[in-house]
Design a protein around this motif. Structure first.
Motif, PDB file in Angstrom:
ATOM      1  N   GLU A 292      18.585  20.447  70.166  1.00 61.57           N
ATOM      2  CA  GLU A 292      18.622  19.937  68.729  1.00 61.57           C
ATOM      3  C   GLU A 292      20.326  19.679  68.569  1.00 61.57           C
ATOM      4  OE1 GLU A 292      16.837  18.715  66.518  1.00 61.57           O
ATOM      5  OE2 GLU A 292      15.023  18.996  67.909  1.00 61.57           O
ATOM      6  N   ASP A 293      21.117  20.798  68.991  1.00 60.68           N
ATOM      7  CA  ASP A 293      22.616  20.632  68.856  1.00 60.68           C
ATOM      8  C   ASP A 293      23.169  19.505  69.825  1.00 60.68           C
ATOM      9  OD1 ASP A 293      22.490  22.743  67.039  1.00 60.68           O
ATOM     10  OD2 ASP A 293      22.787  24.334  68.574  1.00 60.68           O
ATOM     11  N   GLN A 294      22.481  19.372  71.045  1.00 66.70           N
ATOM     12  CA  GLN A 294      23.146  18.363  71.867  1.00 66.70           C
ATOM     13  C   GLN A 294      22.875  16.943  71.447  1.00 66.70           C
ATOM     14  OE1 GLN A 294      21.384  19.940  75.294  1.00 66.70           O
ATOM     15  NE2 GLN A 294      23.408  20.615  76.091  1.00 66.70           N
ATOM     16  N   LYS A 295      21.609  16.701  70.709  1.00 69.22           N
ATOM     17  CA  LYS A 295      21.300  15.559  70.186  1.00 69.22           C
ATOM     18  C   LYS A 295      22.444  14.499  69.443  1.00 69.22           C
ATOM     19  CE  LYS A 295      16.476  16.112  70.033  1.00 69.22           C
ATOM     20  NZ  LYS A 295      15.222  16.043  68.971  1.00 69.22           N
ATOM     21  N   GLU A 297      25.472  14.997  70.137  1.00 68.38           N
ATOM     22  CA  GLU A 297      26.737  14.606  71.201  1.00 68.38           C
ATOM     23  C   GLU A 297      26.123  13.055  72.019  1.00 68.38           C
ATOM     24  OE1 GLU A 297      27.805  17.685  73.599  1.00 68.38           O
ATOM     25  OE2 GLU A 297      26.927  18.982  72.268  1.00 68.38           O
ATOM     26  N   PRO A 298      26.501  11.868  71.672  1.00 70.07           N
ATOM     27  CA  PRO A 298      25.893  10.685  72.221  1.00 70.07           C
ATOM     28  C   PRO A 298      25.722  10.796  73.531  1.00 70.07           C
ATOM     29  CG  PRO A 298      27.331   9.957  70.380  1.00 70.07           C
ATOM     30  CD  PRO A 298      27.837  11.729  70.699  1.00 70.07           C
ATOM     31  N   GLU A 299      26.782  11.401  74.289  1.00 79.89           N
ATOM     32  CA  GLU A 299      26.701  11.426  75.880  1.00 79.89           C
ATOM     33  C   GLU A 299      25.507  12.024  76.339  1.00 79.89           C
ATOM     34  OE1 GLU A 299      29.404  14.760  74.504  1.00 79.89           O
ATOM     35  OE2 GLU A 299      29.065  12.648  73.825  1.00 79.89           O
ATOM     36  N   LYS A 300      24.980  12.898  75.479  1.00 73.89           N
ATOM     37  CA  LYS A 300      23.688  13.727  76.097  1.00 73.89           C
ATOM     38  C   LYS A 300      22.595  12.763  76.199  1.00 73.89           C
ATOM     39  CE  LYS A 300      25.994  17.670  76.506  1.00 73.89           C
ATOM     40  NZ  LYS A 300      26.206  18.240  77.566  1.00 73.89           N
ATOM     41  N   ALA A 318      31.575   1.069  80.605  1.00 76.87           N
ATOM     42  CA  ALA A 318      31.797   1.870  79.410  1.00 76.87           C
ATOM     43  C   ALA A 318      31.246   3.309  79.313  1.00 76.87           C
ATOM     44  CB  ALA A 318      31.589   1.208  78.066  1.00 76.87           C
ATOM     45  N   GLU A 319      32.092   4.268  79.578  1.00 79.06           N
ATOM     46  CA  GLU A 319      31.335   5.751  79.506  1.00 79.06           C
ATOM     47  C   GLU A 319      31.274   6.121  78.118  1.00 79.06           C
ATOM     48  OE1 GLU A 319      31.792   8.067  83.558  1.00 79.06           O
ATOM     49  OE2 GLU A 319      33.642   6.920  83.155  1.00 79.06           O
ATOM     50  N   THR A 320      30.291   6.860  77.707  1.00 75.88           N
ATOM     51  CA  THR A 320      30.419   7.527  76.328  1.00 75.88           C
ATOM     52  C   THR A 320      31.325   8.419  76.130  1.00 75.88           C
ATOM     53  OG1 THR A 320      28.030   6.942  76.338  1.00 75.88           O
ATOM     54  CG2 THR A 320      28.711   8.172  74.678  1.00 75.88           C
ATOM     55  N   LYS A 321      31.646   9.175  77.169  1.00 78.57           N
ATOM     56  CA  LYS A 321      32.474  10.328  77.302  1.00 78.57           C
ATOM     57  C   LYS A 321      32.977  10.217  78.686  1.00 78.57           C
ATOM     58  CE  LYS A 321      33.241  15.083  75.964  1.00 78.57           C
ATOM     59  NZ  LYS A 321      32.642  16.449  75.593  1.00 78.57           N
ATOM     60  N   LYS A 322      34.389  10.708  78.946  1.00 68.73           N
ATOM     61  CA  LYS A 322      34.915  10.668  80.097  1.00 68.73           C
ATOM     62  C   LYS A 322      34.195  11.205  81.358  1.00 68.73           C
ATOM     63  CE  LYS A 322      39.356  11.625  82.540  1.00 68.73           C
ATOM     64  NZ  LYS A 322      40.765  11.985  82.622  1.00 68.73           N
ATOM     65  N   CYS A 323      33.769  10.367  82.143  1.00 72.44           N
ATOM     66  CA  CYS A 323      32.977  10.935  83.402  1.00 72.44           C
ATOM     67  C   CYS A 323      31.581  11.059  83.244  1.00 72.44           C
ATOM     68  CB  CYS A 323      33.599  11.952  84.103  1.00 72.44           C
ATOM     69  SG  CYS A 323      35.326  11.714  84.808  1.00 72.44           S
ATOM     70  N   LYS A 439      27.678   4.932  69.877  1.00 77.83           N
ATOM     71  CA  LYS A 439      27.454   6.242  69.153  1.00 77.83           C
ATOM     72  C   LYS A 439      26.603   5.754  67.931  1.00 77.83           C
ATOM     73  CE  LYS A 439      31.796   8.315  70.583  1.00 77.83           C
ATOM     74  NZ  LYS A 439      33.221   8.635  70.138  1.00 77.83           N
ATOM     75  N   SER A 440      27.029   4.553  67.448  1.00 75.58           N
ATOM     76  CA  SER A 440      26.127   4.241  66.025  1.00 75.58           C
ATOM     77  C   SER A 440      24.566   3.940  66.642  1.00 75.58           C
ATOM     78  CB  SER A 440      26.772   2.911  65.533  1.00 75.58           C
ATOM     79  OG  SER A 440      26.396   1.899  66.613  1.00 75.58           O
ATOM     80  N   ILE A 441      24.221   3.496  67.618  1.00 77.03           N
ATOM     81  CA  ILE A 441      22.849   3.436  68.063  1.00 77.03           C
ATOM     82  C   ILE A 441      22.259   4.733  67.952  1.00 77.03           C
ATOM     83  CG2 ILE A 441      21.505   2.497  70.134  1.00 77.03           C
ATOM     84  CD1 ILE A 441      23.459   0.228  70.445  1.00 77.03           C
ATOM     85  N   VAL A 442      23.133   5.647  68.734  1.00 77.25           N
ATOM     86  CA  VAL A 442      22.437   6.982  68.863  1.00 77.25           C
ATOM     87  C   VAL A 442      22.195   7.658  67.642  1.00 77.25           C
ATOM     88  CG1 VAL A 442      23.109   9.584  69.883  1.00 77.25           C
ATOM     89  CG2 VAL A 442      23.512   7.575  71.275  1.00 77.25           C
ATOM     90  N   ALA A 443      22.976   7.593  66.613  1.00 74.39           N
ATOM     91  CA  ALA A 443      22.644   7.854  65.289  1.00 74.39           C
ATOM     92  C   ALA A 443      21.543   7.290  64.567  1.00 74.39           C
ATOM     93  CB  ALA A 443      24.067   7.443  64.439  1.00 74.39           C
ATOM     94  N   LYS A 444      21.423   5.756  65.178  1.00 73.42           N
ATOM     95  CA  LYS A 444      20.077   5.140  64.331  1.00 73.42           C
ATOM     96  C   LYS A 444      18.974   5.712  65.101  1.00 73.42           C
ATOM     97  CE  LYS A 444      18.445   0.562  63.830  1.00 73.42           C
ATOM     98  NZ  LYS A 444      18.555  -0.949  64.053  1.00 73.42           N
ATOM     99  N   TYR A 445      19.195   5.933  66.360  1.00 77.27           N
ATOM    100  CA  TYR A 445      17.828   6.236  67.175  1.00 77.27           C
ATOM    101  C   TYR A 445      17.417   7.811  66.460  1.00 77.27           C
ATOM    102  CZ  TYR A 445      15.436   8.311  71.142  1.00 77.27           C
ATOM    103  OH  TYR A 445      14.425   8.689  71.688  1.00 77.27           O
ATOM    104  N   LEU A 446      18.350   8.658  66.298  1.00 79.49           N
ATOM    105  CA  LEU A 446      17.883   9.978  65.742  1.00 79.49           C
ATOM    106  C   LEU A 446      17.385  10.052  64.484  1.00 79.49           C
ATOM    107  CD1 LEU A 446      21.355  12.187  66.924  1.00 79.49           C
ATOM    108  CD2 LEU A 446      18.901  12.075  68.036  1.00 79.49           C
ATOM    109  N   LYS A 447      17.726   9.029  63.597  1.00 79.53           N
ATOM    110  CA  LYS A 447      17.190   8.783  62.349  1.00 79.53           C
ATOM    111  C   LYS A 447      15.909   8.410  62.507  1.00 79.53           C
ATOM    112  CE  LYS A 447      17.999   7.103  57.681  1.00 79.53           C
ATOM    113  NZ  LYS A 447      16.385   6.777  57.697  1.00 79.53           N
TER     114      LYS A 447
END
Length: 513
Positions: A292-295, A297-300, A318-323, A439-447
Motif C-alpha cells: 500500500e505504501d509503495q503504490k 511511488e510511480p516507479e513501483k 523515459a525512466e520513472t526514476k533513475k535506473c 505519474k499522473s496516470i499512476v495517480a488516476k489508476y490508483l483512484k
C-alpha cells in the motif's frame, strides 16, 4: 484441401483449439455451451447432429479463438493420415465418454499422448472424462483407478503429467465443470489476453544460444533441437533476418541458419538479460506484490517507457526514476546490458506478433514473472510501456494512447529527419513531460482501482452456474439471446478475474436468476 483450410484459418486467429474424441461424447455440445452460451436444457433435450469431417469456428472469448470440432466417426483419420490437423494447436481438448470401459479410455489417452505432442509441441493437452452423471460412483472410481495407474507410467516415461477432468453439463455437476474449464484456460494462458508468455522469450534465447554455440545449423536440426514447430521457427527466423540478426542460405536442398555480427551483439547485450525469464526457478518467482505504501511511488507500478521506430532505433527512453527501467529489465545483472538495444528486441517481437496475430496488428504484450511489456504501434513508431506484472493495462491504455498521439503530433516535424539520420536529440525535451504524465496516470489508476469492489471468484462461478440453469423456454427470443451473451461475458470476467467487467453486467445477470 483440409490442410490448406486449416492453414488459412490459422493465419487470422490468435489461438487454435482442437476438440477431438469418439463419436457421441458431447464435443459439439460442450463447444456450444462454452463459447456460444447455449441453453443447457436445450442441449440436453435436443442432442446436436453428429459432425462430419471437421468444422471450424471463430470465437472471441478473451481473445480471438479458432475452434476445430473434429468428427468422432473419423477418429482414426485424425490419428493417422490427417494427423496434421493438430499442427500449431495451442489447446487439444480430448473428450471421452465416462461410460466406455476403463481400458478403452486409457488406450485412447495412450494413443493421444504418443501422437499429439509430436504434432504440436507447444500445445497444452487436456482430457475430459465427460457425462459422469450417467455412471455410478463405483464405475467412476474404476475409471479413476485405471487412469491413476497410467498417470504413474506417464510421469516415468514422458516426465510429464496428465491434465484430467471429470465433467458433465447436468446442473448438479456444472460447478465442477466450470472449474475444469477455468483451469484449462489458465494453464493455457488464455486468461492473459494477447500475451506472449515466457515460452516465446525462451525460444528466442535458445535460438540465438544454439546458433552461437553451433555457428551454423540446418533448419531441420534447429526444429529438432528447439522442440518447436516448423512454422513457428520459420516465422521467428524471418523476423530476425529482416532485422539483420540472422542469415539463411540454401545449400544441398537444406536451409542453413547462422548469426550475423549484429545478432551476436544482440544476444550478448539484450537476450542474455532475459535469461531469468527462461529459468524455471526464477520464472516461477513472481515479482513481490506492491504494498500500500509503495503504490504511491510511480516507479513501483510503471518502470518507464520507450518510443522506437520500425527498424528498432530508439527515439526516447523515459525512466520513472533513475535506473528504474534498467533495473527492471536487467534482472540477470548482465554487465553488457544495453538499454538502447531493447527496441530491436521489441521490433522483432512485434513483427512476429503481426505474422501470427497474437493480439491485433496495433499492439502486443510480453509478460514474465517480474515485468510486463505492452506495446502500441502507430504509423512507423512503437510506444512500449514497462510495468509491474500486476498492473492492469486496460485501465491506462487510453491514457498512454493519448500520450503517444500528442508526442507524434508535437514532434512530427522532426520525425522525417530522424528516419534519415538517426539523430534523436530533438526528442529529449519530451522525457520530463513523459515522466510527469506517467505519474499522473499512476495517480488516476490508483483512484480507479480503489473504487472497485474486490472480485469474488467463487461468487461469480456460483452466479454463472445459476445462469446456466435458467430454463429459457419460457423467455422471449430477445431474452434468450441476451442470456447467451451474458453467459459468455460472465465467463470472460471469471477467466480474467475482472471485477470491473463483472460490475458492468451484474445487474443484467441477476434479473434472470
Amino acid at each position: 484441401m483440409l490442410l490448406h483450410s486449416i492453414k488459412r484459418k490459422r493465419s487470422i486467429l490468435s489461438k487454435k483449439i482442437v476438440f477431438v474424441g469418439p463419436s457421441g461424447v458431447g464435443k459439439s455440445t460442450i463447444r456450444k455451451w462454452l463459447f456460444e452460451g447455449e441453453s443447457l436444457f436445450k442441449l440436453l433435450e435436443n442432442p446436436i447432429e453428429p459432425t462430419y469431417g471437421f468444422e471450424n469456428y471463430s470465437y472471441n472469448l478473451l481473445q480471438n479463438l479458432g475452434v476445430f470440432d473434429l468428427a468422432g466417426q473419423e477418429q482414426e483419420r485424425w490419428f493417422s493420415e490427417d494427423k496434421n490437423v493438430f499442427n500449431d494447436s495451442d489447446i487439444i481438448l480430448n473428450i471421452l465418454d465416462s461410460r466406455h470401459a476403463p481400458k478403452i479410455t486409457v488406450d485412447y489417452i495412450r494413443k493421444a499422448i504418443a501422437l499429439q505432442p509430436v504434432q504440436s509441441k507447444q500445445a497444452n493437452i487436456f482430457f475430459l472424462i465427460h457425462k459422469i452423471d450417467l455412471i455410478d460412483e463405483i464405475q467412476l472410481l474404476k475409471i479413476k483407478d485405471h487412469i491413476e495407474a497410467y498417470r504413474k507410467e506417464i510421469k516415468k516415461n514422458y516426465k510429464t503429467d496428465l491434465n484430467i477432468y471429470y465433467t458433465s453439463i447436468k446442473p448438479e455437476h456444472l460447478y465442477t465443470t466450470i472449474n475444469a474449464f477455468v483451469d484449462v484456460f489458465r494453464k493455457s494462458g488464455l486468461d492473459n489476453e494477447g500475451e506472449m508468455d515466457t515460452k516465446l522469450i525462451q525460444l528466442n534465447i535458445n535460438l540465438f544460444n544454439t546458433l552461437k554455440t553451433q555457428k551454423v545449423l540446418s533448419l531441420e536440426r534447429l526444429i529438432s533441437n528447439l522442440e518447436t514447430s516448423k512454422s513457428t521457427l520459420q516465422t521467428l527466423i524471418s523476423s530476425y533476418e529482416t532485422a539483420n540478426f540472422l542469415r539463411t542460405k540454401k545449400m544441398d536442398k537444406q536451409t542453413l541458419v547462422y548469426l550475423t555480427e549484429k545478432g551476436e551483439v544482440y544476444y550478448e547485450q539484450v537476450l542474455k538479460s532475459f535469461l531469468d525469464l527462461s529459468n524455471k526457478d526464477l520464472a516461477s518467482k513472481k515479482a513481490a506484490p506492491v504494498s500500500e505504501d509503495q503504490k504511491f511511488e510511480p516507479e513501483k507500478l510503471i518502470y518507464g517507457i520507450m518510443i522506437s521506430d520500425s527498424n528498432g532505433k530508439t527515439l526516447i527512453v523515459a525512466e520513472t526514476k533513475k535506473c528504474s527501467l534498467r533495473d527492471a529489465l536487467n534482472k540477470a545483472d548482465n554487465p553488457q546490458f544495453d538499454l538502447e538495444l531493447i527496441p530491436m528486441f521489441l521490433n522483432a517481437m512485434s513483427k512476429f506478433a503481426e505474422e501470427i496475430n497474437v493480439q491485433d496488428l496495433s499492439s502486443f504484450r510480453v509478460q514474465g514473472g517480474n515485468i510486463k511489456m505492452s506495446s502500441l504501434s502507430k504509423k512507423n513508431l512503437t510506444l512500449t510501456i514497462f510495468t509491474h506484472p500486476d498492473l492492469d493495462m486496460e485501465f491506462v491504455k487510453e491514457d498512454f494512447s493519448i500520450m503517444f498521439e500528442d508526442f507524434m503530433h508535437n514532434y512530427e516535424p522532426y520525425l522525417a529527419s530522424f528516419m534519415k539520420t538517426g539523430n534523436a536529440t530533438k526528442f529529449l525535451d519530451f522525457i520530463p513531460d513523459a515522466v510527469d504524465l506517467i505519474k499522473s496516470i499512476v495517480a488516476k489508476y490508483l483512484k480507479i482501482t480503489s473504487d472497485i469492489t474486490p472480485f469474488d471468484l467463487n461468487e461469480a462461478k456460483g452466479i454463472y452456474s445459476k445462469l446456466n440453469q435458467v430454463d429459457e423456454n419460457a423467455l422471449s427470443m430477445e431474452s434468450q439471446l441476451q442470456i447467451k451473451s451474458l453467459k459468455v461475458k460472465l465467463l470472460e470476467t471469471i477467466l480474467a478475474e475482472d471485477a470491473q467487467g463483472f460490475s458492468l453486467i451484474e445487474k443484467d445477470v441477476l434479473q434472470f436468476i
